[in-house]
Design a protein around this motif. Structure first.
Motif, PDB file in Angstrom:
ATOM      1  N   ASN A 113       0.906  -1.428  -0.342  1.00 12.52           N
ATOM      2  CA  ASN A 113      -0.141   0.164  -0.434  1.00 12.52           C
ATOM      3  C   ASN A 113       1.003   1.124   0.303  1.00 12.52           C
ATOM      4  OD1 ASN A 113      -2.332  -2.180   0.000  1.00 12.52           O
ATOM      5  ND2 ASN A 113      -2.501  -1.768   2.753  1.00 12.52           N
ATOM      6  N   ASP A 114       1.837   1.275  -0.117  1.00 15.51           N
ATOM      7  CA  ASP A 114       3.136   2.255  -0.096  1.00 15.51           C
ATOM      8  C   ASP A 114       3.639   2.502  -1.535  1.00 15.51           C
ATOM      9  OD1 ASP A 114       4.766   4.504   0.722  1.00 15.51           O
ATOM     10  OD2 ASP A 114       5.639   3.451   2.401  1.00 15.51           O
ATOM     11  N   LEU A 115       3.294   3.444  -1.724  1.00 14.33           N
ATOM     12  CA  LEU A 115       4.124   4.013  -3.476  1.00 14.33           C
ATOM     13  C   LEU A 115       5.350   3.724  -3.555  1.00 14.33           C
ATOM     14  CD1 LEU A 115       1.646   5.218  -5.258  1.00 14.33           C
ATOM     15  CD2 LEU A 115       1.475   2.991  -5.819  1.00 14.33           C
ATOM     16  N   LYS A 116       5.919   4.040  -2.665  1.00 13.07           N
ATOM     17  CA  LYS A 116       7.548   4.585  -1.775  1.00 13.07           C
ATOM     18  C   LYS A 116       7.958   3.201  -2.141  1.00 13.07           C
ATOM     19  CE  LYS A 116       8.058   5.554   2.994  1.00 13.07           C
ATOM     20  NZ  LYS A 116       8.410   5.906   3.919  1.00 13.07           N
ATOM     21  N   ASN A 117       7.662   2.261  -1.863  1.00 14.64           N
ATOM     22  CA  ASN A 117       7.883   1.368  -1.725  1.00 14.64           C
ATOM     23  C   ASN A 117       8.682   0.071  -3.248  1.00 14.64           C
ATOM     24  OD1 ASN A 117       8.510   0.529   0.616  1.00 14.64           O
ATOM     25  ND2 ASN A 117       6.309  -0.022   1.155  1.00 14.64           N
ATOM     26  N   THR A 118       7.938   0.562  -4.245  1.00 17.70           N
ATOM     27  CA  THR A 118       8.027  -0.481  -5.745  1.00 17.70           C
ATOM     28  C   THR A 118       9.602  -0.155  -5.719  1.00 17.70           C
ATOM     29  OG1 THR A 118       7.798   2.105  -6.620  1.00 17.70           O
ATOM     30  CG2 THR A 118       6.155   0.774  -6.336  1.00 17.70           C
ATOM     31  N   LEU A 119      10.520   1.118  -6.280  1.00 18.36           N
ATOM     32  CA  LEU A 119      11.652   1.231  -6.384  1.00 18.36           C
ATOM     33  C   LEU A 119      12.632   0.282  -6.116  1.00 18.36           C
ATOM     34  CD1 LEU A 119      11.941   4.557  -7.169  1.00 18.36           C
ATOM     35  CD2 LEU A 119      12.332   3.245  -8.909  1.00 18.36           C
ATOM     36  N   ILE A 120      12.578  -0.009  -4.336  1.00 19.39           N
ATOM     37  CA  ILE A 120      13.262  -0.586  -3.301  1.00 19.39           C
ATOM     38  C   ILE A 120      12.501  -2.202  -3.664  1.00 19.39           C
ATOM     39  CG2 ILE A 120      13.733  -1.295  -0.781  1.00 19.39           C
ATOM     40  CD1 ILE A 120      12.715   1.469  -0.402  1.00 19.39           C
ATOM     41  N   ILE A 121      11.951  -3.000  -3.316  1.00 21.30           N
ATOM     42  CA  ILE A 121      11.653  -3.416  -4.245  1.00 21.30           C
ATOM     43  C   ILE A 121      12.107  -4.529  -5.907  1.00 21.30           C
ATOM     44  CG2 ILE A 121       9.521  -5.717  -5.627  1.00 21.30           C
ATOM     45  CD1 ILE A 121       9.273  -5.028  -2.498  1.00 21.30           C
ATOM     46  N   LYS A 122      11.815  -3.459  -6.399  1.00 25.14           N
ATOM     47  CA  LYS A 122      12.639  -3.801  -8.373  1.00 25.14           C
ATOM     48  C   LYS A 122      13.955  -3.521  -7.420  1.00 25.14           C
ATOM     49  CE  LYS A 122      12.131  -1.770 -12.467  1.00 25.14           C
ATOM     50  NZ  LYS A 122      11.847  -3.466 -13.360  1.00 25.14           N
ATOM     51  N   ASP A 123      14.280  -3.177  -7.169  1.00 27.35           N
ATOM     52  CA  ASP A 123      15.755  -2.975  -5.929  1.00 27.35           C
ATOM     53  C   ASP A 123      16.111  -4.597  -6.496  1.00 27.35           C
ATOM     54  OD1 ASP A 123      18.276  -2.003  -6.746  1.00 27.35           O
ATOM     55  OD2 ASP A 123      18.583  -1.874  -4.934  1.00 27.35           O
ATOM     56  N   ARG A 124      15.648  -5.087  -5.622  1.00 27.71           N
ATOM     57  CA  ARG A 124      16.258  -6.296  -4.195  1.00 27.71           C
ATOM     58  C   ARG A 124      14.958  -7.686  -4.602  1.00 27.71           C
ATOM     59  NH1 ARG A 124      16.543  -5.026   1.484  1.00 27.71           N
ATOM     60  NH2 ARG A 124      18.095  -7.324   1.529  1.00 27.71           N
ATOM     61  N   GLU A 125      14.200  -7.405  -6.287  1.00 28.78           N
ATOM     62  CA  GLU A 125      13.584  -8.675  -6.920  1.00 28.78           C
ATOM     63  C   GLU A 125      14.283  -9.427  -6.872  1.00 28.78           C
ATOM     64  OE1 GLU A 125       9.945  -8.638 -10.694  1.00 28.78           O
ATOM     65  OE2 GLU A 125      11.778  -7.337 -10.312  1.00 28.78           O
TER      66      GLU A 125
END
Length: 256
Positions: free
Chosen positions: A205-217
């Motif tokens: 629910n927090d859009l700021k996490n999208t880049l972090i998730i992508k980086d650690r996918e």
């Protein structure tokens, strides 16, 4: 002359078996010291588990290879002894055959016992690593670093899944083994439930996490793929749910 040949064969065989025993004892001492040292280095637990896994595979292969080698040696000796058919040697042949078979049994049992000790240390290390990663996850959660918390829940789950696999191969009393397996299974599922809850309630629910998730996918999917190899259907089902959550979250990630 024939009695001299028999004595020479027996002496060579005993020397071979003694050499194998010394090698086993030497390897046992070296490996045990290495494992004890690694257990104290909590910060290097990833390397510790890798090393112990290599030792586990090595001793599984060694047990199989040396059992085959001993069997060939004993078979060859018994075959040679069988060529001596004089009545006066029958009692001696029977006695020596029993002695060799006993030596073989002792050597195999010693290797099995050492393998058990290695596996028990490996289980202890997996559990220790799982506990530490759980505590790290909780600390990340307390600091609102939810992606770190999520990943360490997955690491803890992988440790417990690996622990479950080792317990399956360990020889122990049935009741104790069932308890160990159930403990690993329950803790493993709790970590997966918690990971899914962290993702659903705090990450998705927090859009700021999208880049972090992508980086650690890549890292996240490594742990998911490893845990998905589990023998337990319940565990594979939970991994499928977490993957589904990630896939639903993925379309919101910005492209690079």
């Amino acid at each position: 002359m024939k009695k001299g040949i028999l004595s020479f064969i027996l002496l060579c065989s005993i020397l071979i078996l003694n050499a194998q025993s010394v090698k086993i004892d030497s390897n046992s001492i070296k490996l045990q010291k290495r494992i004890e040292k690694l257990e104290k280095e909590i910060i290097s637990q990833g390397n510790e588990i890798k090393i112990l896994n290599e030792r586990k595979d090595y001793y599984q292969n060694t047990l199989s290879d040396q059992t085959t080698r001993f069997s060939i040696i004993i078979g060859a000796i018994i075959s040679l002894i069988g060529l001596i058919t004089f009545v006066g040697y029958k009692s001696e042949i029977k006695k020596n055959r029993a002695s060799f078979e006993k030596l073989l049994e002792i050597a195999v049992n010693e290797q099995k016992e050492f393998k058990q000790r290695v596996f028990k240390l490996l289980i202890k290390t997996y559990k220790s690593s799982a506990n530490n990663n759980t505590m790290i996850s909780e600390e990340f959660s307390r600091l609102d670093l939810h992606i770190g918390s999520f990943i360490h829940k997955l690491i803890s789950a992988k440790n417990l899944n690996d622990c479950y696999d080792v317990v399956l191969t360990l020889e122990m009393e049935n009741d104790k083994k069932i308890k160990e397996l159930n403990d690993c299974k329950d803790s493993l599922l709790v970590n997966l439930f918690d990971a899914q809850e962290v993702f659903s309630n705090n990450i998705r629910n927090d859009l700021k996490n999208t880049l972090i998730i992508k980086d650690r996918e890549k890292e996240i999917y490594f742990y998911l793929n490893e845990i998905a190899k589990s023998e337990l259907s319940e565990v594979r089902d939970e991994i499928s749910k977490i993957r589904a959550d990630l896939l639903r979250f993925k379309p919101t990630m910005p492209n690079t």
